[in-house]
Design a protein around this motif. Structure first.
Motif, PDB file in Angstrom:
ATOM      1  N   ILE A   1       2.436 -10.565  -3.647  1.00  0.00           N
ATOM      2  CA  ILE A   1       2.394  -9.307  -4.405  1.00  0.00           C
ATOM      3  C   ILE A   1       0.980  -9.004  -4.851  1.00  0.00           C
ATOM      4  CG2 ILE A   1       3.143  -8.193  -6.544  1.00  0.00           C
ATOM      5  CD1 ILE A   1       5.821  -9.651  -6.225  1.00  0.00           C
ATOM      6  N   LEU A   2       0.269 -10.007  -5.366  1.00  0.00           N
ATOM      7  CA  LEU A   2      -1.118  -9.804  -5.789  1.00  0.00           C
ATOM      8  C   LEU A   2      -1.988  -9.324  -4.623  1.00  0.00           C
ATOM      9  CD1 LEU A   2      -2.184 -12.729  -8.171  1.00  0.00           C
ATOM     10  CD2 LEU A   2      -2.228 -10.282  -8.652  1.00  0.00           C
ATOM     11  N   SER A   3      -1.824  -9.976  -3.477  1.00  0.00           N
ATOM     12  CA  SER A   3      -2.611  -9.584  -2.308  1.00  0.00           C
ATOM     13  C   SER A   3      -2.272  -8.172  -1.870  1.00  0.00           C
ATOM     14  CB  SER A   3      -2.362 -10.561  -1.153  1.00  0.00           C
ATOM     15  OG  SER A   3      -2.839 -11.843  -1.467  1.00  0.00           O
ATOM     16  N   GLY A   4      -0.987  -7.819  -1.927  1.00  0.00           N
ATOM     17  CA  GLY A   4      -0.572  -6.478  -1.532  1.00  0.00           C
ATOM     18  C   GLY A   4      -1.106  -5.405  -2.460  1.00  0.00           C
ATOM     19  N   ILE A   5      -1.049  -5.655  -3.774  1.00  0.00           N
ATOM     20  CA  ILE A   5      -1.591  -4.688  -4.731  1.00  0.00           C
ATOM     21  C   ILE A   5      -3.095  -4.533  -4.516  1.00  0.00           C
ATOM     22  CG2 ILE A   5      -2.047  -4.262  -7.182  1.00  0.00           C
ATOM     23  CD1 ILE A   5       0.638  -5.628  -7.787  1.00  0.00           C
ATOM     24  N   GLY A   6      -3.771  -5.657  -4.299  1.00  0.00           N
ATOM     25  CA  GLY A   6      -5.207  -5.604  -4.068  1.00  0.00           C
ATOM     26  C   GLY A   6      -5.561  -4.801  -2.842  1.00  0.00           C
ATOM     27  N   MET A   7      -4.810  -5.014  -1.752  1.00  0.00           N
ATOM     28  CA  MET A   7      -5.066  -4.263  -0.529  1.00  0.00           C
ATOM     29  C   MET A   7      -4.813  -2.772  -0.749  1.00  0.00           C
ATOM     30  SD  MET A   7      -3.759  -5.216   3.308  1.00  0.00           S
ATOM     31  CE  MET A   7      -2.017  -4.979   2.996  1.00  0.00           C
ATOM     32  N   ALA A   8      -3.774  -2.453  -1.500  1.00  0.00           N
ATOM     33  CA  ALA A   8      -3.438  -1.050  -1.765  1.00  0.00           C
ATOM     34  C   ALA A   8      -4.530  -0.366  -2.584  1.00  0.00           C
ATOM     35  CB  ALA A   8      -2.101  -0.971  -2.498  1.00  0.00           C
ATOM     36  N   LEU A   9      -5.104  -1.069  -3.553  1.00  0.00           N
ATOM     37  CA  LEU A   9      -6.158  -0.486  -4.373  1.00  0.00           C
ATOM     38  C   LEU A   9      -7.443  -0.273  -3.582  1.00  0.00           C
ATOM     39  CD1 LEU A   9      -5.750  -2.483  -7.720  1.00  0.00           C
ATOM     40  CD2 LEU A   9      -5.125  -0.095  -7.289  1.00  0.00           C
ATOM     41  N   PHE A  10      -7.581  -0.986  -2.470  1.00  0.00           N
ATOM     42  CA  PHE A  10      -8.802  -0.899  -1.676  1.00  0.00           C
ATOM     43  C   PHE A  10      -8.842   0.326  -0.772  1.00  0.00           C
ATOM     44  CE2 PHE A  10     -10.682  -1.619   2.500  1.00  0.00           C
ATOM     45  CZ  PHE A  10     -12.004  -1.896   2.174  1.00  0.00           C
ATOM     46  N   PHE A  11      -7.763   0.636  -0.068  1.00  0.00           N
ATOM     47  CA  PHE A  11      -7.828   1.530   1.082  1.00  0.00           C
ATOM     48  C   PHE A  11      -8.323   2.937   0.778  1.00  0.00           C
ATOM     49  CE2 PHE A  11      -4.904  -1.433   3.431  1.00  0.00           C
ATOM     50  CZ  PHE A  11      -5.817  -1.715   4.434  1.00  0.00           C
ATOM     51  N   ALA A  12      -7.589   3.708  -0.011  1.00  0.00           N
ATOM     52  CA  ALA A  12      -7.963   5.120  -0.210  1.00  0.00           C
ATOM     53  C   ALA A  12      -9.314   5.275  -0.903  1.00  0.00           C
ATOM     54  CB  ALA A  12      -6.857   5.842  -0.983  1.00  0.00           C
TER      55      ALA A  12
ATOM     56  N   PRO B   1       0.801  -1.235   0.000  1.00  0.00           N
ATOM     57  CA  PRO B   1       0.000   0.000   0.000  1.00  0.00           C
ATOM     58  C   PRO B   1       0.825   1.272   0.000  1.00  0.00           C
ATOM     59  CG  PRO B   1      -0.990  -1.600   1.470  1.00  0.00           C
ATOM     60  CD  PRO B   1       0.320  -2.185   1.024  1.00  0.00           C
ATOM     61  N   MET B   2       2.018   1.245   0.592  1.00  0.00           N
ATOM     62  CA  MET B   2       2.855   2.442   0.613  1.00  0.00           C
ATOM     63  C   MET B   2       3.253   2.859  -0.806  1.00  0.00           C
ATOM     64  SD  MET B   2       3.078   3.176   3.830  1.00  0.00           S
ATOM     65  CE  MET B   2       4.472   4.286   3.939  1.00  0.00           C
ATOM     66  N   LEU B   3       3.355   1.881  -1.728  1.00  0.00           N
ATOM     67  CA  LEU B   3       3.789   2.166  -3.089  1.00  0.00           C
ATOM     68  C   LEU B   3       2.621   2.398  -4.044  1.00  0.00           C
ATOM     69  CD1 LEU B   3       6.584  -0.582  -3.425  1.00  0.00           C
ATOM     70  CD2 LEU B   3       6.881   1.823  -2.812  1.00  0.00           C
ATOM     71  N   VAL B   4       1.567   1.627  -3.871  1.00  0.00           N
ATOM     72  CA  VAL B   4       0.484   1.608  -4.857  1.00  0.00           C
ATOM     73  C   VAL B   4      -0.654   2.566  -4.510  1.00  0.00           C
ATOM     74  CG1 VAL B   4      -1.173   0.100  -6.050  1.00  0.00           C
ATOM     75  CG2 VAL B   4       1.085  -0.767  -5.433  1.00  0.00           C
ATOM     76  N   ALA B   5      -0.795   2.927  -3.225  1.00  0.00           N
ATOM     77  CA  ALA B   5      -1.930   3.763  -2.816  1.00  0.00           C
ATOM     78  C   ALA B   5      -2.039   5.068  -3.603  1.00  0.00           C
ATOM     79  CB  ALA B   5      -1.855   4.043  -1.316  1.00  0.00           C
ATOM     80  N   PRO B   6      -0.929   5.790  -3.882  1.00  0.00           N
ATOM     81  CA  PRO B   6      -1.079   7.015  -4.683  1.00  0.00           C
ATOM     82  C   PRO B   6      -1.667   6.749  -6.068  1.00  0.00           C
ATOM     83  CG  PRO B   6       1.057   6.966  -3.593  1.00  0.00           C
ATOM     84  CD  PRO B   6       0.451   5.619  -3.395  1.00  0.00           C
TER      85      PRO B   6
ATOM     86  N   SER C   1      -8.895   6.381  -8.905  1.00  0.00           N
ATOM     87  CA  SER C   1     -10.212   6.645  -8.334  1.00  0.00           C
ATOM     88  C   SER C   1     -10.749   7.995  -8.792  1.00  0.00           C
ATOM     89  CB  SER C   1     -10.126   6.603  -6.803  1.00  0.00           C
ATOM     90  OG  SER C   1     -11.378   6.856  -6.225  1.00  0.00           O
ATOM     91  N   ASP C   2      -9.872   8.998  -8.869  1.00  0.00           N
ATOM     92  CA  ASP C   2     -10.289  10.311  -9.338  1.00  0.00           C
ATOM     93  C   ASP C   2     -10.759  10.263 -10.794  1.00  0.00           C
ATOM     94  OD1 ASP C   2      -9.744  11.458  -6.925  1.00  0.00           O
ATOM     95  OD2 ASP C   2      -7.768  12.224  -7.497  1.00  0.00           O
ATOM     96  N   ARG C   3     -10.123   9.407 -11.584  1.00  0.00           N
ATOM     97  CA  ARG C   3     -10.409   9.391 -13.027  1.00  0.00           C
ATOM     98  C   ARG C   3     -11.605   8.523 -13.392  1.00  0.00           C
ATOM     99  NH1 ARG C   3      -4.446   9.210 -16.026  1.00  0.00           N
ATOM    100  NH2 ARG C   3      -3.762  11.272 -15.298  1.00  0.00           N
ATOM    101  N   ILE C   4     -11.721   7.358 -12.766  1.00  0.00           N
ATOM    102  CA  ILE C   4     -12.770   6.423 -13.189  1.00  0.00           C
ATOM    103  C   ILE C   4     -13.794   6.139 -12.094  1.00  0.00           C
ATOM    104  CG2 ILE C   4     -11.207   5.328 -14.839  1.00  0.00           C
ATOM    105  CD1 ILE C   4     -10.928   2.980 -12.927  1.00  0.00           C
ATOM    106  N   GLY C   5     -13.606   6.747 -10.904  1.00  0.00           N
ATOM    107  CA  GLY C   5     -14.515   6.492  -9.797  1.00  0.00           C
ATOM    108  C   GLY C   5     -13.975   5.417  -8.870  1.00  0.00           C
TER     109      GLY C   5
END
Length: 484
Positions: free
Chosen positions: A368-379, A316-321, A327-331
């Motif tokens: 890695i898949l789980s981490g990317i998925g978690m990062a896409l979820f939070f913000a 999440p530290m890498l992918v969250a931004p 999210s801003d672009r596609i919802g």
């Protein structure tokens, strides 16, 4: 403005407020996962079975979850700085008690008290920060606070593993003591006092939710050891369910309920909260078992296990931004749903490749898949929560979402440990794998179900409503729910 701040509230040093609240938030967030890599050492030192290890984690997350909104309300009523200090003191003393625990039962009790302190302290960190930071700078301050909390979640297994291996497991709790002692006078001297609207406390709601969740978690934890037809187990499950039903009824009828059930009439609010609770249910239960698997079966040291979890917990530290931009672009809905399905795929993969001698390379894609998925979820999930209600309801909505996430974590550990103990155990490496694989597979299914729940949220572009507007009717609680 309903914030009723003390004179000079805005003159509080922004730097001091940010440092104090960020460190306090770091301590509370860290204790969610710091214990996971220390569990094998705790079991070896203090003894106890699987259900005892569950309670060392769940005792904290459960008390934290059910008292979170109540803690924020206490601060509103009796003074946020004062209650922040009370919560911090309770958390610090309980951390010392956990480090000094002579047995597993006393450790569990200390963890429960830690959760009480965190529940009072954590939601007030951002309300105090809000009082100190000018409106035009709050976005940056919230971002720094959130990054520090994200770092705590990411580094929890690694910090716990390193201290356990190179010092002792007790130091995962001793770490909090000097930090708490240093923060207490700083909070008194550097933070301004403020109060909320003075709304009445919802004691009946708190008791119903606490008793109901405790009964269900107790039944799930004790079921495998005592038998699912044992009287205490059945009593816990049925009484817990009855109390939670009473909590729902209370939320529909009470004048000022802790969680107004009318909010769930919104498909957006119901969908994103269901997704959040299910995601934490699948994630926490899986981390609880996988961290033990890496040490007890694959033979990694606590530090090595913590490092090997970083592709998951640290992503999440890498992918969250990136998630925020998408999210801003596609919802938010497609980003959250994609993240949950990716995390489900990662967990399913980890369940599939788990063997008594699996290599780390074979596990890495799943982590890695789980981490990317978690990062896409939070913000994006936080933005969807805030967008699902009116501005004046954002405080209670965000607090409810935080509480449901923590409840999901506690239930996840109980549910997946029950599956683990029914199919395997600690007798041998193969027995552990036999229990691990179906448990993590169920975790994957639960996270996939969370993805389906996210798709229930109406398609709507846009992000968080204007925080400045939202803080006018209920300034305290808006940021308080944005922790995880």
């Amino acid at each position: 403005m309903s914030q009723h701040s003390a004179p000079g509230a805005r003159r509080t040093g922004v730097g001091w407020a940010l440092a104090i609240t960020s460190v306090a938030g770091f301590m509370a967030a860290l204790d969610n996962l710091v214990v996971t890599t220390a569990l094998p050492s705790i079991r070896e030192d203090l003894g106890g079975g699987l259900h005892d290890l569950e309670w060392t984690v769940s005792a904290y997350t459960l008390t934290f979850a059910v008292l979170l909104m109540f803690g924020a309300a206490l601060g509103d009523r009796f003074g946020r700085r004062r209650l922040f200090g009370v919560g911090l003191a309770i958390f610090t003393v309980a951390s010392a008690a956990a480090a000094l625990a002579p047995g597993i039962d006393s450790l569990i009790a200390a963890r429960a008290v830690q959760g009480v302190g965190a529940a009072v302290m954590m939601p007030l960190t951002l309300t105090l920060l809000t009082a100190a930071v000018p409106a035009e700078k709050r976005g940056m301050a919230y971002g720094i606070w959130g990054a520090v909390n994200g770092l705590a979640v990411a580094s929890g297994p690694l910090i716990g593993g390193t201290l356990t291996e190179h010092v002792s497991w007790q130091w995962i709790f001793w770490l909090n003591v000097p930090l708490g002692i240093a923060l207490l006078p700083l909070a008194r001297l550097r933070l301004a006092e403020s109060h909320g609207t003075g709304a009445p406390l919802d004691l009946p709601g708190t008791l119903l939710a606490s008793g109901g969740l405790f009964g269900i978690v107790y039944g799930l934890v004790r079921g495998p050891a005592d038998g699912w037809t044992a009287l205490p187990v059945l009593l816990g499950l049925f009484a817990g369910a009855a109390l939670l039903a009473g909590f729902v009824l209370h939320g529909t009828r009470a004048k000022n309920p802790m969680l107004p059930m009318r909010l769930f009439r919104s498909r957006a609010f119901a969908g994103i909260n269901a997704a959040s609770m299910l995601m934490f249910l699948g994630m926490f239960g899986s981390i609880f078992l996988l961290s033990q698997y890496m040490q007890g079966v694959l033979g990694y040291s606590p530090t090595e296990a913590g490092l090997r979890m970083l592709p998951w917990t640290g992503m999440p530290m890498l992918v969250a931004p990136i998630a925020g931009i998408l999210s801003d672009r596609i919802g938010g809905r497609p980003v959250v749903a994609a993240g949950l399905f990716l995390q489900a795929a990662g967990l399913g993969y980890l369940a599939y490749v788990a063997t008594a001698d699996a290599s780390y390379a074979s596990q890495l894609p799943g982590l890695i898949l789980s981490g990317i998925g978690m990062a896409l979820f939070f913000a994006p999930a936080s933005a969807l929560v805030m967008a699902s209600v009116t501005a004046k309801e954002q405080g209670i909505a965000s607090g409810a979402n935080n509480a449901l996430r923590e409840v999901g974590g506690a239930l996840g550990i109980a549910v997946m440990s029950s599956i683990f103990s029914a199919q395997g155990g600690y007798e041998s490496a193969q027995a552990f794998v036999d229990g691990l694989r179906p448990a993590v597979a169920v975790g994957a299914g639960i996270v996939a179900l969370a993805g389906v729940a996210a798709l229930v949220v109406p398609s709507r572009r846009g992000t968080l409503p204007d925080v400045t507007d939202a803080t006018e009717p209920a300034p305290v609680k808006v940021p308080a729910g944005s922790s995880h």
